[in-house]
Design a protein around this motif. Structure first.
Motif: not given
Length: 209
Positions: A172-188
């Protein structure tokens, strides 16, 4: 002594069976059943008198804290002890505000549970030892207010709250799943929580969702 008619509400059947085994010989308890979700619990309460509910927060159909409030509206006399792995101070406080008579972590001892049950019977609010420690120390987030999020983090938080996976969010955001996982970890990390479920709960409480 009148026995406390008790039910256990948890999304894991093995936890319910474990607690039943642990508590079956308690002189002051009568174990009336176990339920995996909020709907069945409320249905049972409409037809039966329940003195005590041992309640988890993570349920498939409702947040246990919200269920706590519904139970108190349906049956104000019913005592509720939260048994949870959630260690966020704001979550504990909200559970008490919604009518819980006590809050214990799932690693609590049987003696701590016994103590909290007897305290609840006398009208006191009781915490397990670990929860008392959490309550005595405001988290950094509470002292500083809600964490500052980037525009991208806000987008990903909103999509995580919709239950979307890293793969779907990435598409949806034109990002790699790896980048999304990094953002997820940062949010946590920013919210000082253990997983996405806690992240969404705390972000909702702080009105970021």
């Amino acid at each position: 002594m009148n026995k406390l008619r008790t039910i256990i509400v948890d999304d894991h059947p093995i936890v319910i069976e474990g607690l039943k085994t642990l508590l079956q010989h308690e002189d002051n308890l009568e174990l009336a059943g176990g339920f995996n979700n909020g709907a069945e619990t409320l249905e049972y309460l409409k037809a039966n008198t329940v003195d005590l509910i041992l309640l988890d927060i993570t349920l498939p159909d409702v947040n246990g804290i919200d269920l706590c409030q519904e139970v108190k509206q349906e049956s104000p006399e019913t005592m509720i002890l939260i048994l949870s792995n959630h260690t966020q101070r704001s979550i504990i406080m909200r559970a008490i505000q919604n009518g819980a008579n006590g809050y214990l972590l799932k690693n609590s001892s049987l003696d701590e549970l016994r103590h909290c049950i007897s305290e609840a019977v006398t009208g006191n609010i009781c915490y397990s030892r670990d929860v008392m420690e959490i309550m005595s120390k405001p988290s950094k987030n509470e002292l500083q207010g809600a964490p500052q999020l980037t525009r991208r983090e806000k987008q990903i938080l909103a999509l995580l709250a919709q239950g979307k996976t890293s793969l779907v969010i990435g598409e949806e955001l034109f990002l790699s799943p790896l980048t999304v996982d990094t953002h997820r970890r940062n949010l946590i990390q920013k919210f000082e929580v253990k997983n996405v479920a806690e992240l969404i709960m705390v972000a909702t409480q702080q009105q970021l969702l």
